[in-house]
Design a protein around this motif. Sequence first.
Motif, short mmCIF file in Angstrom:
data_model
loop_
_atom_site.label_atom_id
_atom_site.label_comp_id
_atom_site.label_asym_id
_atom_site.label_seq_id
_atom_site.Cartn_x
_atom_site.Cartn_y
_atom_site.Cartn_z
N LYS A 133 21.03 63.78 23.26
CA LYS A 133 21.55 65.13 23.47
C LYS A 133 22.96 65.12 24.06
O LYS A 133 23.75 66.04 23.81
CB LYS A 133 20.60 65.94 24.35
N ILE A 134 23.28 64.11 24.85
CA ILE A 134 24.66 63.98 25.32
C ILE A 134 25.58 63.78 24.12
O ILE A 134 26.66 64.38 24.03
CB ILE A 134 24.79 62.80 26.32
N HIS A 135 25.14 62.96 23.20
CA HIS A 135 25.91 62.74 21.97
C HIS A 135 26.06 64.04 21.19
O HIS A 135 27.14 64.35 20.68
CB HIS A 135 25.20 61.68 21.11
N GLN A 136 24.99 64.80 21.11
CA GLN A 136 25.05 66.08 20.39
C GLN A 136 26.03 67.03 21.06
O GLN A 136 26.77 67.76 20.39
CB GLN A 136 23.66 66.72 20.32
N ALA A 137 26.04 67.02 22.39
CA ALA A 137 26.97 67.90 23.12
C ALA A 137 28.41 67.55 22.79
O ALA A 137 29.24 68.45 22.54
CB ALA A 137 26.73 67.76 24.62
N PHE A 138 28.74 66.28 22.75
CA PHE A 138 30.10 65.88 22.41
C PHE A 138 30.46 66.34 20.99
O PHE A 138 31.57 66.81 20.74
CB PHE A 138 30.24 64.36 22.51
N GLY A 139 29.49 66.21 20.08
CA GLY A 139 29.73 66.64 18.71
C GLY A 139 30.02 68.12 18.61
O GLY A 139 30.91 68.55 17.85
N GLU A 140 29.30 68.93 19.38
CA GLU A 140 29.52 70.37 19.35
C GLU A 140 30.88 70.72 19.93
O GLU A 140 31.58 71.61 19.41
CB GLU A 140 28.40 71.07 20.12
#
Length: 215
Positions: free
Chosen positions: A47-54
């Motif tokens: 989810k940290i990775h997803q946050a960066f992507g967003e």
Amino acid sequence: WGFVNINLRPFYAEGSKTIGFEIAEQLDWQLPDHVVAPVASGAMFTKIHQAFGELVRHGLVDGAIPRLSGAQATGCSPVAEAFERDSFDVRPQRPATIARSLAIGNPADGYYALQTARQTGGVIGHVSDDEVVAGIRLLAETEGVFAETAGGVTVANLQRFVEQGVVDRGERVVAVISGNGYKTIEAVEPHLGPTYEITPALEDLEARLRGEPTP
């Protein structure tokens, strides 16, 4: 009934994205080069990775999505073990480590954690319990932060990643310290003596804070 790891799992996993948002905010809306985070179920890591992507997708930050590397304890390292085998097949383990907050032997999001590490050019490693304690001590001595065992896992793995050349000394690296040391005080008790001993009375605490002797 609501169970965090069952029917409420999508909500608590989604909340983990705020760690990624906070990292960007504290770096003045720039992303680091590398992030090292603990891996238990794998949800927070992904989810940290997803946050960066967003953040990148919406143009809210400068820079590319950083490399993400995961940290586990050797006594419960099914995701790191799969990474070492260059496989996405996460084999369950029976936990045997002082890092209890990471002791998930059959991680639900292990596959996705592996996918995240490989996609971003990161790794997933593991360290012994002695290294975990050393990581807790190192963070306390250098930064004044008392972390729980998961933090010791992260710092110890980060140190190993630097030694292995996985993390470049010139990179801007963020280590995710996700819990306070008072949660796992029993893990460091055999290695560190008490700073003070007082009776469970407010007046004795106040006397100690004033530098006066106590019973």
